[in-house]
Motif scaffolding. Structure first.
Motif, mmCIF file in Angstrom:
data_model
loop_
_atom_site.group_PDB
_atom_site.id
_atom_site.type_symbol
_atom_site.label_atom_id
_atom_site.label_comp_id
_atom_site.label_asym_id
_atom_site.label_seq_id
_atom_site.Cartn_x
_atom_site.Cartn_y
_atom_site.Cartn_z
ATOM 1 N N UNK A 18 0.818 -1.209 0.000
ATOM 2 C CA UNK A 18 0.000 0.000 0.000
ATOM 3 C C UNK A 18 0.854 1.263 0.000
ATOM 4 N N UNK A 19 2.136 1.112 -0.272
ATOM 5 C CA UNK A 19 2.976 2.294 -0.396
ATOM 6 C C UNK A 19 3.427 2.878 0.916
ATOM 7 N N UNK A 58 -1.001 3.876 11.642
ATOM 8 C CA UNK A 58 -0.763 3.401 10.276
ATOM 9 C C UNK A 58 -1.038 4.490 9.247
ATOM 10 N N UNK A 59 -2.013 5.347 9.529
ATOM 11 C CA UNK A 59 -2.285 6.466 8.623
ATOM 12 C C UNK A 59 -1.076 7.391 8.546
ATOM 13 N N UNK A 88 0.969 8.072 0.402
ATOM 14 C CA UNK A 88 -0.150 7.244 -0.067
ATOM 15 C C UNK A 88 -1.434 7.779 0.562
ATOM 16 N N UNK A 89 -2.017 8.773 -0.104
ATOM 17 C CA UNK A 89 -3.196 9.448 0.442
ATOM 18 C C UNK A 89 -4.368 8.498 0.637
ATOM 19 N N UNK A 90 -4.563 7.604 -0.321
ATOM 20 C CA UNK A 90 -5.684 6.665 -0.223
ATOM 21 C C UNK A 90 -5.561 5.790 1.018
ATOM 22 N N UNK A 91 -4.355 5.271 1.252
ATOM 23 C CA UNK A 91 -4.137 4.421 2.428
ATOM 24 C C UNK A 91 -4.349 5.214 3.712
ATOM 25 N N UNK A 106 -8.461 15.570 2.115
ATOM 26 C CA UNK A 106 -9.470 15.798 1.082
ATOM 27 C C UNK A 106 -9.200 17.111 0.345
ATOM 28 N N UNK A 107 -8.760 18.109 1.106
ATOM 29 C CA UNK A 107 -8.468 19.411 0.513
ATOM 30 C C UNK A 107 -7.294 19.307 -0.457
ATOM 31 N N UNK A 108 -6.304 18.537 -0.062
ATOM 32 C CA UNK A 108 -5.142 18.334 -0.928
ATOM 33 C C UNK A 108 -5.544 17.655 -2.229
ATOM 34 N N UNK A 109 -6.543 16.764 -2.134
ATOM 35 C CA UNK A 109 -6.989 16.053 -3.325
ATOM 36 C C UNK A 109 -7.854 16.905 -4.227
#
Length: 209
Positions: free
Chosen positions: A1-2, A157-158, A164-167, A193-196
């Motif tokens: 997961x990067x 873990x986050x 790895x934004x999704x992870x 979310x803002x970064x995305x």
């Protein structure tokens, strides 16, 4: 997961050793027992595991005691088999051991649950450490203490997910699922979310938590 390591490495030899040992013992006592010999074998296997766990400095007396128990158990089995053969009688049924086996199962279950609830998560560990903690903590799903620690594990873990934004989002959302009072997590999710640039599927999940 990067994932990549962003904390100093402080890995001990064997994390959660007590839980590993208790899990192995619980597995021994979940084996099906349909005969007296099966029951005796279960007790022998449990004693062998105890003997393995007692290796090390300061454990010599305990190891000798376990060896004595194993000797007595083996002798008992030989006596029963001998007199059954000589007397032409069948071996005792497994019911004669059911009380002892049930007591062992219950004791191990209670001890395992206690050990899981008293797990103290160490900061600055690798992802595999927190994944293993999650595996154990999930075995006490009704415990609020375990839910709080599950949330903590996912937060760790986050943070280790780095780019790895999704992870990272997945772990933060999982953390909220266990503990909805974590203001830091909502803030981190908002930043991600803002970064995305837009709310993703994970964002809608987080909103519902």
């Amino acid at each position: 997961m990067g994932y990549s390591e962003s904390y100093p490495n402080k890995e001990p030899a064997t994390p959660f050793l007590n839980l590993d040992q208790l899990s192995a013992l619980r597995a021994v006592f979940t084996e099906e027992v349909t005969s007296f010999k099966d029951g005796m074998t279960t007790l022998q296997n449990a004693l062998r595991l105890f003997q393995e766990y007692m290796i090390g400095a300061g454990k010599e007396d305990a190891q000798r005691q376990i060896q004595d128990y194993m000797h007595v158990l083996n002798q008992q089995m030989k006596y029963v088999e001998f007199f059954s053969e000589v007397g032409g009688a069948a071996l005792p049924t497994h019911e004669i051991l059911s009380s002892a086996l049930t007591e062992c199962r219950e004791m191990l279950h209670a001890n395992f649950a206690y050990q899981v609830k008293t797990v103290e998560l160490e900061p600055g560990r690798e992802v595999a450490y927190y994944e293993k903690a999650v595996d154990y903590l999930q075995q006490c799903p009704d415990s609020q203490v375990c839910k709080t620690k599950l949330a903590q594990a996912h937060v760790h873990m986050a943070k280790l997910a780095n780019d790895d934004t999704t992870a990272a989002i997945e772990h933060y959302v999982a953390a909220i699922g266990y503990d909805k009072t974590l203001a830091e997590v909502y803030e981190k999710l908002g930043q991600l979310f803002q970064q995305g640039g837009e709310y993703s599927k994970e964002a809608s999940i987080a909103k519902q938590c």
